[in-house]
Write an enzyme that holds these catalytic residues in place. Structure first.
Site, PDB file in Angstrom:
ATOM      1  N   ASP A  72       0.847  -1.199   0.000  1.00 28.83           N
ATOM      2  CA  ASP A  72       0.000   0.000   0.000  1.00 28.83           C
ATOM      3  C   ASP A  72       0.886   1.254   0.000  1.00 28.83           C
ATOM      4  O   ASP A  72       0.641   2.221   0.724  1.00 28.83           O
ATOM      5  CB  ASP A  72      -0.956   0.007   1.189  1.00 28.83           C
ATOM      6  CG  ASP A  72      -2.211   0.839   0.921  1.00 28.83           C
ATOM      7  OD1 ASP A  72      -2.546   1.034  -0.256  1.00 28.83           O
ATOM      8  OD2 ASP A  72      -2.844   1.296   1.892  1.00 28.83           O
TER       9      ASP A  72
ATOM     10  N   GLY B 264      -0.910   7.550   5.261  1.00 31.16           N
ATOM     11  CA  GLY B 264      -0.104   6.835   4.286  1.00 31.16           C
ATOM     12  C   GLY B 264       1.335   6.615   4.694  1.00 31.16           C
ATOM     13  O   GLY B 264       1.919   7.390   5.445  1.00 31.16           O
TER      14      GLY B 264
END
Length: 419
Positions: A306, A325
């Site tokens: 990811d 993130g």
């Protein structure tokens, strides 16, 4: 590209040479010979590396760069260098750029920018126009340009009828629909897992329920419509149960889990380090154990880094205001080996290709060379000074990892960190 690999231990259950140490002769990008001792009669470039192991090329189903629009985070050119140096021969690239990749021409742009590279890029198109969750994007047109799936990255589809129509429409051309598992109305202003830790830290929580409601809804819709559904980055024990039951019903559903959700719990947030702010959030140790069990029994089909580069201006702020993130390509192999055996780690890094329309390439004479090269035994502390990504937002900063990546041989090209 002609090259002779010397004394490489092959990790590939699909190959007759699995678990053996061999020389590998590659000519014009194809495996010409595999044998215990191959003489370099043509004076080809030789690859001799410490404790060299090779496997089929690794695949990551969820990678973000930034270009076009967010080049300060990452460019396609440098991002592909990072992927190669991290051992990945193929990545699926998310559409969260500026503009959002939601048309045929957008997909063509990404494909053209990534051509003639050792790393193969599989572009993912947005599911809705502008990833705004209102109207479906040009799904079929994007598929003709090379889009392998459709996903509004980290943006859930709140309208169930829109998701129903997406599944029905994409089924006409065997399209893969991805649905981020989050119910925003439950999330509210939450920034981390809702648990005793969030209460202790005074941070608003994201309940596991927010994920599980969306997963349950999408499974019901899939059962009604048919089609192909992929649920990226699940993070809770209940989500694993729901998907396990859906698979028992023979629904065409797959899912992934982010590597950091297998390694780290919400207890890591006590320092308020925004590098630990990810979506879905880090959950409890109980969730981690359920996710690992789901990986081992096949309920969870693939792992992903990811990988999401975020520049320092959006990370080095108060935790509440920081962007979600973490980068993950460069730590994927080393982090997975802290949880799984080498055999299982390689299995996970090579899974998922077929779901995104790519056939695996075994290490067999006559096949194209699609190889990841690595030393599985080297232990080290991950130092952000060595990060090749433009953005340095790593959740594994200072972590003890196991396994050094040498690079890849793919698409008739050699990309090795040692050269």
């Amino acid at each position: 590209m002609n090259i002779l690999i010397k004394s490489a231990t092959i990790i590939d259950p699909k190959s007759e040479f699995h678990n053996s140490t061999q020389d590998i002769l590659i000519e014009n990008g194809k495996i010409l010979k595999i044998s215990k001792n191959i003489k370099n009669t043509n004076n080809y470039q030789e690859v001799k590396l410490d404790n060299l192991h090779i496997s089929q090329g690794w695949f990551d189903s969820s990678v973000c760069f930034g270009e076009p629009g967010f080049e300060e985070r990452e460019t396609i050119k440098n991002g592909l260098k990072v992927a190669a140096s991290s051992g990945f021969t193929t990545i699926a690239l998310n559409p969260n750029t500026n503009p959002i990749l939601d048309t045929n021409s957008d997909i063509t742009f990404v494909t053209a920018k990534s051509n003639n590279n050792a790393v193969t890029v599989l572009p993912i198109g947005a599911l809705t126009i502008g990833s705004n969750g209102v109207d479906l994007a040009e799904l079929y047109d994007m598929s003709t340009a090379g889009a392998v799936a459709f996903y509004d990255y980290k943006k859930p589809i709140s309208n169930p009828n829109l998701m129903k129509i997406a599944l029905q429409y994409a089924a006409n051309f065997d399209g893969l629909v991805c649905s981020f598992p989050q119910e925003n109305k439950i999330v509210g202003n939450g920034v981390m897992n809702e648990n005793v830790t969030s209460t202790t830290l005074g941070l608003k929580g994201i309940p596991a329920l927010a994920e599980e409601l969306q997963v349950a809804r999408d499974i019901f819709l899939l059962e009604y419509t048919g089609g192909k559904l992929h649920i990226p980055t699940i993070s809770t024990a209940k989500s694993v149960e729901l998907i396990r039951e859906a698979k028992k019903k023979k629904l065409d559903i797959t899912c992934s889990v982010a590597i950091h959700n297998l390694c780290l719990s919400d207890g890591s947030l006590t320092s308020f380090d925004s590098n630990f702010k990810v979506l879905p959030p880090l959950r409890t140790q109980e969730d981690i154990e359920a996710l690992i069990a789901g990986v081992k029994d096949g309920t969870i089909d693939m792992v992903t880094t990811d990988h999401s580069p975020i520049d320092i201006e959006e990370k080095k702020v108060e935790f509440d205001r920081a962007e979600y993130g973490t980068i993950g390509l460069e730590t994927a192999f080393g982090a997975l080996q802290t949880v799984f055996t080498l055999k299982k780690t390689i299995d996970l890094l090579t899974k998922g290709k077929q779901r995104f329309g790519l056939e695996p390439t075994s290490i067999t004479i006559g096949n194209k060379a699609n190889l990841s090269l690595f030393n599985p035994d080297e232990k080290y502390t991950f130092d952000t000074k060595g990060i090749k990504s433009k953005s340095k937002n790593s959740i594994f900063k200072g972590a003890s990892l196991k396994g050094k990546v040498y690079g890849i041989i793919s698409n008739n090209q050699v990309s090795l960190n040692t050269l």
